[in-house]
Design a protein around this motif. Sequence first.
Motif, PDB file in Angstrom:
ATOM      1  N   GLN A   1       0.855  -1.169   0.000  1.00  0.00           N
ATOM      2  CA  GLN A   1       0.000   0.000   0.000  1.00  0.00           C
ATOM      3  C   GLN A   1       0.900   1.230   0.000  1.00  0.00           C
ATOM      4  O   GLN A   1       1.660   1.462   0.943  1.00  0.00           O
ATOM      5  CB  GLN A   1      -0.931   0.009   1.208  1.00  0.00           C
ATOM      6  CG  GLN A   1      -2.023   1.060   1.111  1.00  0.00           C
ATOM      7  CD  GLN A   1      -3.145   0.853   2.114  1.00  0.00           C
ATOM      8  OE1 GLN A   1      -3.037   0.002   2.992  1.00  0.00           O
ATOM      9  NE2 GLN A   1      -4.214   1.614   1.987  1.00  0.00           N
ATOM     10  N   VAL A   2       0.816   1.998  -1.082  1.00  0.00           N
ATOM     11  CA  VAL A   2       1.735   3.119  -1.301  1.00  0.00           C
ATOM     12  C   VAL A   2       0.930   4.388  -1.556  1.00  0.00           C
ATOM     13  O   VAL A   2      -0.257   4.333  -1.874  1.00  0.00           O
ATOM     14  CB  VAL A   2       2.662   2.832  -2.505  1.00  0.00           C
ATOM     15  CG1 VAL A   2       3.478   1.564  -2.277  1.00  0.00           C
ATOM     16  CG2 VAL A   2       1.852   2.720  -3.804  1.00  0.00           C
ATOM     17  N   PRO A   3       1.543   5.566  -1.422  1.00  0.00           N
ATOM     18  CA  PRO A   3       0.835   6.801  -1.774  1.00  0.00           C
ATOM     19  C   PRO A   3       0.353   6.755  -3.224  1.00  0.00           C
ATOM     20  O   PRO A   3       1.035   6.232  -4.109  1.00  0.00           O
ATOM     21  CB  PRO A   3       1.909   7.880  -1.575  1.00  0.00           C
ATOM     22  CG  PRO A   3       2.843   7.300  -0.571  1.00  0.00           C
ATOM     23  CD  PRO A   3       2.892   5.826  -0.878  1.00  0.00           C
ATOM     24  N   ALA A   4      -0.829   7.287  -3.460  1.00  0.00           N
ATOM     25  CA  ALA A   4      -1.431   7.230  -4.791  1.00  0.00           C
ATOM     26  C   ALA A   4      -0.570   7.965  -5.823  1.00  0.00           C
ATOM     27  O   ALA A   4      -0.109   9.084  -5.573  1.00  0.00           O
ATOM     28  CB  ALA A   4      -2.829   7.832  -4.753  1.00  0.00           C
ATOM     29  N   PHE A   5      -0.352   7.324  -6.970  1.00  0.00           N
ATOM     30  CA  PHE A   5       0.388   7.965  -8.063  1.00  0.00           C
ATOM     31  C   PHE A   5      -0.483   8.978  -8.803  1.00  0.00           C
ATOM     32  O   PHE A   5       0.023   9.966  -9.332  1.00  0.00           O
ATOM     33  CB  PHE A   5       0.884   6.909  -9.055  1.00  0.00           C
ATOM     34  CG  PHE A   5       1.997   6.042  -8.533  1.00  0.00           C
ATOM     35  CD1 PHE A   5       3.293   6.525  -8.445  1.00  0.00           C
ATOM     36  CD2 PHE A   5       1.749   4.744  -8.118  1.00  0.00           C
ATOM     37  CE1 PHE A   5       4.330   5.738  -7.972  1.00  0.00           C
ATOM     38  CE2 PHE A   5       2.776   3.935  -7.645  1.00  0.00           C
ATOM     39  CZ  PHE A   5       4.061   4.429  -7.569  1.00  0.00           C
ATOM     40  N   GLU A   6      -1.798   8.703  -8.880  1.00  0.00           N
ATOM     41  CA  GLU A   6      -2.713   9.574  -9.621  1.00  0.00           C
ATOM     42  C   GLU A   6      -3.171  10.676  -8.672  1.00  0.00           C
ATOM     43  O   GLU A   6      -4.139  10.522  -7.933  1.00  0.00           O
ATOM     44  CB  GLU A   6      -3.900   8.746 -10.143  1.00  0.00           C
ATOM     45  CG  GLU A   6      -4.593   9.342 -11.355  1.00  0.00           C
ATOM     46  CD  GLU A   6      -5.367  10.601 -11.046  1.00  0.00           C
ATOM     47  OE1 GLU A   6      -4.963  11.682 -11.547  1.00  0.00           O
ATOM     48  OE2 GLU A   6      -6.357  10.532 -10.292  1.00  0.00           O
ATOM     49  N   ARG A   7      -2.476  11.821  -8.730  1.00  0.00           N
ATOM     50  CA  ARG A   7      -2.641  12.902  -7.761  1.00  0.00           C
ATOM     51  C   ARG A   7      -3.280  14.130  -8.392  1.00  0.00           C
ATOM     52  O   ARG A   7      -3.189  14.360  -9.599  1.00  0.00           O
ATOM     53  CB  ARG A   7      -1.271  13.298  -7.191  1.00  0.00           C
ATOM     54  CG  ARG A   7      -0.610  12.202  -6.410  1.00  0.00           C
ATOM     55  CD  ARG A   7       0.869  12.421  -6.161  1.00  0.00           C
ATOM     56  NE  ARG A   7       1.363  13.794  -6.201  1.00  0.00           N
ATOM     57  CZ  ARG A   7       2.647  14.122  -6.087  1.00  0.00           C
ATOM     58  NH1 ARG A   7       3.557  13.174  -5.929  1.00  0.00           N
ATOM     59  NH2 ARG A   7       3.025  15.384  -6.145  1.00  0.00           N
ATOM     60  N   ALA A   8      -3.885  14.947  -7.537  1.00  0.00           N
ATOM     61  CA  ALA A   8      -4.561  16.150  -8.024  1.00  0.00           C
ATOM     62  C   ALA A   8      -3.607  17.133  -8.681  1.00  0.00           C
ATOM     63  O   ALA A   8      -3.986  17.834  -9.623  1.00  0.00           O
ATOM     64  CB  ALA A   8      -5.307  16.824  -6.868  1.00  0.00           C
ATOM     65  N   ASP A   9      -2.357  17.182  -8.207  1.00  0.00           N
ATOM     66  CA  ASP A   9      -1.443  18.172  -8.782  1.00  0.00           C
ATOM     67  C   ASP A   9      -1.010  17.831 -10.196  1.00  0.00           C
ATOM     68  O   ASP A   9      -0.365  18.651 -10.858  1.00  0.00           O
ATOM     69  CB  ASP A   9      -0.232  18.428  -7.886  1.00  0.00           C
ATOM     70  CG  ASP A   9       0.486  17.167  -7.444  1.00  0.00           C
ATOM     71  OD1 ASP A   9      -0.003  16.061  -7.719  1.00  0.00           O
ATOM     72  OD2 ASP A   9       1.557  17.299  -6.812  1.00  0.00           O
ATOM     73  N   ARG A  10      -1.350  16.654 -10.698  1.00  0.00           N
ATOM     74  CA  ARG A  10      -1.100  16.352 -12.112  1.00  0.00           C
ATOM     75  C   ARG A  10      -1.765  17.409 -12.997  1.00  0.00           C
ATOM     76  O   ARG A  10      -1.135  18.016 -13.869  1.00  0.00           O
ATOM     77  CB  ARG A  10      -1.632  14.965 -12.476  1.00  0.00           C
ATOM     78  CG  ARG A  10      -0.975  13.809 -11.765  1.00  0.00           C
ATOM     79  CD  ARG A  10      -1.636  12.473 -12.105  1.00  0.00           C
ATOM     80  NE  ARG A  10      -1.538  12.185 -13.529  1.00  0.00           N
ATOM     81  CZ  ARG A  10      -2.588  12.107 -14.346  1.00  0.00           C
ATOM     82  NH1 ARG A  10      -3.823  12.304 -13.894  1.00  0.00           N
ATOM     83  NH2 ARG A  10      -2.396  11.843 -15.618  1.00  0.00           N
ATOM     84  N   ALA A  11      -3.057  17.606 -12.784  1.00  0.00           N
ATOM     85  CA  ALA A  11      -3.799  18.577 -13.601  1.00  0.00           C
ATOM     86  C   ALA A  11      -3.364  20.007 -13.294  1.00  0.00           C
ATOM     87  O   ALA A  11      -3.347  20.867 -14.182  1.00  0.00           O
ATOM     88  CB  ALA A  11      -5.299  18.421 -13.371  1.00  0.00           C
ATOM     89  N   ASP A  12      -3.009  20.266 -12.041  1.00  0.00           N
ATOM     90  CA  ASP A  12      -2.578  21.621 -11.670  1.00  0.00           C
ATOM     91  C   ASP A  12      -1.321  22.029 -12.447  1.00  0.00           C
ATOM     92  O   ASP A  12      -1.204  23.164 -12.919  1.00  0.00           O
ATOM     93  CB  ASP A  12      -2.303  21.690 -10.170  1.00  0.00           C
ATOM     94  CG  ASP A  12      -3.548  21.428  -9.330  1.00  0.00           C
ATOM     95  OD1 ASP A  12      -4.657  21.626  -9.857  1.00  0.00           O
ATOM     96  OD2 ASP A  12      -3.396  21.023  -8.158  1.00  0.00           O
ATOM     97  N   HIS A  13      -0.365  21.117 -12.572  1.00  0.00           N
ATOM     98  CA  HIS A  13       0.871  21.411 -13.305  1.00  0.00           C
ATOM     99  C   HIS A  13       0.588  21.645 -14.795  1.00  0.00           C
ATOM    100  O   HIS A  13       1.200  22.517 -15.427  1.00  0.00           O
ATOM    101  CB  HIS A  13       1.873  20.275 -13.137  1.00  0.00           C
ATOM    102  CG  HIS A  13       2.593  20.284 -11.826  1.00  0.00           C
ATOM    103  ND1 HIS A  13       3.588  21.196 -11.528  1.00  0.00           N
ATOM    104  CD2 HIS A  13       2.470  19.499 -10.734  1.00  0.00           C
ATOM    105  CE1 HIS A  13       4.044  20.974 -10.310  1.00  0.00           C
ATOM    106  NE2 HIS A  13       3.379  19.946  -9.803  1.00  0.00           N
TER     107      HIS A  13
END
Length: 344
Positions: A23-35
Amino acid sequence: MKAVYNHHHSLHQGKSEFFRGAQVPAFERADRADHVLAEWQRRKLGEVVAPKDHGLAPILAVHSQRYIDFLQTAWLRWVALDPGNAPRDAFPSVWAIRTLRDDVLPDSFAAQLGLFSMDSGTPLTAGSWQAAKTGADCALTAADLVLAGARTAFALTRPPGHHAGADFLGGYCFVNHAAVAAQHLRGKGASRVAVLDVDYHHGNGTQSIFYDRADVLYVSIHGDPKTEFPFYLGHADETGAGAGAGCNLNLPLPAGTSASRWFEALELALAKVRAFAPEVLVLSLGVDTFEGDPISHFKLTSVDYLRMSERLAALGLPTVIVFEGGYAIEEIGVNTANALMAFA
């Protein structure tokens, strides 16, 4: 070119996912779209507009009623099971695999979550449905812009969509935005639509939705499913069925594929699209083909996306671009903007 921005995307933010047994931190993050939005604005690539609400009908044209009913109520049901679930993302623990029935809808929430899921790596959160629904509206609004005469429009949304099937979520995807856009274009009069998927991972959901149809071509360049997610679809011998025979082209490539080899595959994909002679192109744009992507294994550099953009734009087709994957967060804005440059 206009970017249709999903102002609800950050409502979906998974805390974690299961990856290779951990169980790892999610790769699909909100800051993807922000960048991506920040780089779009820095380069002044075009106007940023809000999506128009298209209701549920265009989504139900490609997704089943019972699946969408589930998505709309899933989070409330998850919390109703136990108020302590509120700070926890929901993940499936059972699946309706071979020999088990999927035609009878179980009453259990856990069973329904497994019935409508393909993996344990897609966290369902309080805002997943709203983010995915608004993402579909972004794709539909971009399609409307192209139908109204725009040469290109970009649906800047997350979570992505191309792994979502007619009745299941997975691969970070809940609603298949590219498929919704393609079907909408057909419904509004485009006789032939091509979907070209350049994400590192095969768009199994998009393929399955259109696999037996002759009016929508699906072409994908992706990591070989013998070793890469989604594993169970995306092989070269999948060419369509029934009326759709010959209307599906998969170009799987091994992990470690160089940019030169990838562009050879792109030329084959472009030739297939030209031969199909579509009226409109839907581009599933993932930039997880980047050499620094943490979960993918191709070797494209940031500069390569400029060349990709030139080759795609050279098709000369009205194009709806839908944002999909890409998980190298620091470079995602530059890579995506580069992939859009020739269109802008």
